[in-house]
Structures are given as C-alpha cells and as structure tokens.
Design a protein around this motif. Structure first.
Motif, mmCIF file in Angstrom:
data_model
loop_
_atom_site.group_PDB
_atom_site.id
_atom_site.type_symbol
_atom_site.label_atom_id
_atom_site.label_comp_id
_atom_site.label_asym_id
_atom_site.label_seq_id
_atom_site.Cartn_x
_atom_site.Cartn_y
_atom_site.Cartn_z
ATOM 1 N N PHE A 127 0.827 -1.218 0.000
ATOM 2 C CA PHE A 127 0.000 0.000 0.000
ATOM 3 C C PHE A 127 0.854 1.258 0.000
ATOM 4 N N ALA A 128 1.891 1.267 -0.836
ATOM 5 C CA ALA A 128 2.834 2.387 -0.847
ATOM 6 C C ALA A 128 3.309 2.659 0.586
ATOM 7 N N TYR A 129 3.881 1.613 1.175
ATOM 8 C CA TYR A 129 4.430 1.663 2.535
ATOM 9 C C TYR A 129 3.377 2.161 3.523
ATOM 10 N N GLY A 130 2.156 1.656 3.362
ATOM 11 C CA GLY A 130 1.111 1.989 4.326
ATOM 12 C C GLY A 130 0.390 3.288 4.034
ATOM 13 N N ASN A 131 0.752 3.973 2.979
ATOM 14 C CA ASN A 131 0.117 5.259 2.706
ATOM 15 C C ASN A 131 -1.189 5.044 1.943
ATOM 16 N N ASP A 132 -1.127 4.957 0.641
ATOM 17 C CA ASP A 132 -2.308 4.663 -0.172
ATOM 18 C C ASP A 132 -1.787 4.438 -1.581
ATOM 19 N N ALA A 133 -1.650 3.162 -1.958
ATOM 20 C CA ALA A 133 -0.951 2.842 -3.204
ATOM 21 C C ALA A 133 -1.632 3.473 -4.418
ATOM 22 N N ASP A 134 -2.951 3.431 -4.482
ATOM 23 C CA ASP A 134 -3.645 3.969 -5.657
ATOM 24 C C ASP A 134 -3.375 5.460 -5.811
ATOM 25 N N GLU A 135 -3.634 6.199 -4.735
ATOM 26 C CA GLU A 135 -3.471 7.666 -4.802
ATOM 27 C C GLU A 135 -2.021 8.041 -5.097
ATOM 28 N N ILE A 136 -1.090 7.356 -4.433
ATOM 29 C CA ILE A 136 0.331 7.678 -4.597
ATOM 30 C C ILE A 136 0.775 7.345 -6.030
ATOM 31 N N ALA A 137 0.378 6.169 -6.511
ATOM 32 C CA ALA A 137 0.834 5.760 -7.844
ATOM 33 C C ALA A 137 0.201 6.644 -8.924
ATOM 34 N N LEU A 138 -1.063 6.973 -8.763
ATOM 35 C CA LEU A 138 -1.692 7.825 -9.784
ATOM 36 C C LEU A 138 -1.061 9.216 -9.789
ATOM 37 N N TYR A 139 -0.712 9.695 -8.602
ATOM 38 C CA TYR A 139 -0.053 11.006 -8.536
ATOM 39 C C TYR A 139 1.334 10.936 -9.190
ATOM 40 N N LEU A 140 2.111 9.903 -8.843
ATOM 41 C CA LEU A 140 3.468 9.784 -9.398
ATOM 42 C C LEU A 140 3.428 9.543 -10.906
ATOM 43 N N GLN A 141 2.389 8.844 -11.354
ATOM 44 C CA GLN A 141 2.274 8.565 -12.787
ATOM 45 C C GLN A 141 2.206 9.861 -13.595
ATOM 46 N N ASN A 142 1.622 10.887 -12.984
ATOM 47 C CA ASN A 142 1.532 12.178 -13.676
ATOM 48 C C ASN A 142 2.825 12.969 -13.628
ATOM 49 N N LEU A 143 3.748 12.584 -12.736
ATOM 50 C CA LEU A 143 5.101 13.143 -12.819
ATOM 51 C C LEU A 143 5.796 12.267 -13.862
ATOM 52 N N ASP A 144 7.094 12.405 -14.055
ATOM 53 C CA ASP A 144 7.702 11.606 -15.131
ATOM 54 C C ASP A 144 8.330 10.297 -14.640
ATOM 55 N N ILE A 145 7.611 9.592 -13.762
ATOM 56 C CA ILE A 145 8.055 8.279 -13.263
ATOM 57 C C ILE A 145 8.134 7.292 -14.435
ATOM 58 N N ASP A 146 9.160 6.437 -14.430
ATOM 59 C CA ASP A 146 9.307 5.475 -15.532
ATOM 60 C C ASP A 146 8.680 4.129 -15.213
#
Ligand SMILES: *Cc1c(COP(=O)(O)O)cnc(C)c1O
Length: 368
Positions: free
Chosen positions: A40-59
């Motif tokens: 869960f993104a180290y207990g945070n919230d995997a969906d929210e964190i991943a969707l946010y990072l996806q909009n940055l230039d994460i590879d």
C-alpha cells in the motif's frame, strides 16, 4: 487542515513531490526512476500515490506481489509495473494485466516461459534478479550460462532488465561489502552482454543506495522509503519531508489515584495521582504492543505523552499529567516534525515497519 475528530492518516502529496524532486536531483539526466509502491505504498495509499506519481515523469513502478500489481491496474495505473516477488500461481494474472515479473530462479523461469507460451506471448518483458550477497532472492552469478541456453532457443520472453539488491546500503561501515556487491553485479552484466549480444537495463540501488552509491545508479534506481520522506540517516532525513501524519483524538480523560492500575493485566501502576487520556488507536491500527509500557508516546498540546500499560486492540492510554488538554483534543502520533522514524526507534524498530503497519482501518485523507 481542520483538527481531526477521529483517527486518520493524512497524506501530503506536495511532500511526496518534494521527496521525488530531491531524489531526482541526485541522478544523472537519463537515469530512470522506479517508484516502489508495495505494501500500500508503505502503508500510505498505493492507488493515490501511484496515480499522482504517474503524472510526474516516473518510468516504472514496483510492487512485491502480483495482487498488488493487479490492484494498481484496476486503479488506472498504465506505466510498467515490476512485480518483485511473484509466485507461479499468479503468472496467468501477470500476463493478463501486463505486469512484469522478477525472475529469480530456474524453476520460476521455466514456469513463466511455459505460461507465456501457453498464452501465445512473444518477447514478454521479464526482469532477471541476481543475488550478489543479500542471500534472499535471485540467481547466482554463475547462472548466466544456463539462463542463456534456456532463452537462446525461445522468443516468448525478452530480458528487459537485470537487477540486484544491496544488503546494507544505509550502513556506511559496510561500504566494502557494497562495493563487492556492485562489482559482482558488473561482472554479471558483462557476462550477460557477451553471451546475449546486448545489454538490458541495469538497476541496483534502493533509496540509501541512491544517496550513498552514485557509482551504482546504472540505468535505473528503485526508491520506496525516500519517496515517503525518510532518508535512513539523521543527515539525510533533513532533506526529506515525511508525507504522512497519523492523528487521533482524546476520547476520555481519567484522574487516577496513587496505587491504581491502568489497562489490561494491570500493567501500569500509578506512583502518584495522575491524569490519563484514552486514545482510539491500538495494535489493530498498527501501534503494536512494543510501543506500550512507557516506550512509545504521542504528542498532545505540543508535549510528549507516554503510552502507559499495555497497548489494547483499539485503544491506548497515555499519561497527560501536567498537559493542558481535554476530551476531543487532537493527538499527533507522528507527523513531519514528530517523525515516525523517532517513534519507531522508541520501540526498537524502524520507520519502514511503523508506517507499513498502519492498518486499512485507519482512514486515509489525501491533501492535494
Ligand atoms: C522494497 C525494495 C526497494 C525499495 O527500498 P527502499 O529502501 O524503501 O528505497 C528496492 N528494491 C527492492 C528489491 C525492494 O524489495
């Protein structure tokens, strides 16, 4: 943020952006960035964190298990997702959901190639994990020949990357062993290149590897804890911003006489008259029993209040003698200044464990 009226985990996406930018500033321009969002993104919230990072230039993203990758796909994550520790039972789902498996031994390679072949795949991306000294998962250095003879005769899979993991990247007294691991990894990649005639992406560094071993960044780095705001050293912690704040409230206050006991097993006995506060957070929320008996604490009105007696499933009792507070007041378990790192140390553990333990019962609130 208005003061909370229940137990919540507030997640600050601007802090996440800060941490990402800081980590990126340590990399060469063309080094790729993989965000580790397992658990869960180290207990945070995997969906929210991943969707946010996806909009940055994460590879790339990485999760530990196949189910975590499937959940990210369901949430709308479209970037490549590396599954670090897939088990053969999930191979069908891996291919169906375009996840990319880490392949760590011959058996797993055979099973995955069989599944890819059954599903009529061509050049399906896989990642070869090599063990260079952690002795956890991975092929040994001398497996490259066998892997070659297996892959040479088939085009169902394609090696997208080869990678390894450092055993003590945060511990500067282990520099020599880390250099040994890095050299072993270089030898493996050389051997691979000679046999296969090309070099896939190479990666080896976690967060502390990024900070301490710039010579080992290779083509991509994999960061988890850094994104969430911890640098694994006092010096580096200053450069990160913890993204999560765990808050609660005081449900009830008691005046306790000298000699009375508090909580299960009567584990705390007062030595003088005192004031206690009961907080609606317990071991089922992720504050484990090792935080009890005076080791852990919360912050009330800017002051530390020790957890007394045993941690209950749904509650803790804290000592608020001399603290100006009342029922309904806000309680900080950890935040950007009273860090999870410090609280974790009070119970002899590390930030990784405390933050990943915050259970799904605790409501997550995303601050955009
Ligand atoms: C969890 C994990 C990481 C991330 O490590 P951090 O210390 O959180 O940056 C990187 N690589 C592998 C293989 C992992 O299992």
């Amino acid at each position: 943020m208005p003061k909370t009226q229940e137990t919540v985990l507030e997640i600050d996406l601007s802090a996440l952006k800060h941490n990402y930018d800081y980590l990126k500033s340590k990399l060469q321009k063309n080094t790729k960035f993989l965000a580790v969002v397992k658990a869960f993104a180290y207990g945070n919230d995997a969906d929210e964190i991943a969707l946010y990072l996806q909009n940055l230039d994460i590879d790339y993203f990485a999760v530990a298990y196949t189910g975590e990758g499937v959940a990210l796909r369901d949430a709308g994550v479209t970037k490549p997702i590396l599954v670090l520790h897939p088990l053969p039972i999930g191979f069908s789902a891996i291919i169906d959901r375009c996840l990319e498996p880490s392949i760590y031994n011959e058996k797993v390679l055979n099973r995955f190639m069989q599944m890819a072949s059954d599903k009529n795949q061509k050049n399906y991306p896989i990642h070869l994990k090599f063990n260079t000294g952690l002795n956890r998962l991975g092929f040994s250095e001398n497996a490259v020949d066998e892997i070659y003879s297996k892959l040479n005769t088939s085009d169902v899979v394609r090696v997208e990357s080869i990678f390894s993991h450092l055993a003590a990247s945060e511990d500067l007294s282990e520099k020599e062993f880390m250099r040994h691991q890095i050299n072993t990894f270089k030898n493996i990649s050389e051997k691979f290149k000679n046999l296969f005639g090309y070099q896939p992406m190479l990666h080896m560094c976690n967060t502390s590897g990024i900070l301490n071993y710039p010579e080992a960044h290779f083509d991509m780095v994999r960061s988890g804890i850094g994104l969430y705001g911890f640098g694994n050293s006092e010096k580096e912690n200053k450069n990160f911003r913890p993204i999560a704040a765990l808050k609660s409230v005081i449900s009830q206050i008691h005046d306790i006489e000298k000699g009375e006991t508090v909580g299960y097993n009567r584990a705390y006995k007062s030595i003088a008259s005192m004031k206690t506060a009961t907080i609606p957070i317990g071991h089922a929320d992720g504050i484990g029993r090792p935080y009890g008996k005076g080791k852990g604490y919360v912050i009330i009105a800017g002051k530390k209040a020790a957890i007394i007696g045993n941690v209950c499933m749904d509650m803790i009792m804290v000592d608020v003698t001399g603290i100006d507070c009342e029922e309904g007041d806000e309680v900080i378990v950890f935040d950007a200044t009273n860090t999870a790192d410090e609280l974790a140390h009070s119970a002899n553990t590390i930030s990784y464990e405390l933050i990943t333990d915050i259970s799904q019962r605790v409501k997550r609130i995303i601050k955009k």
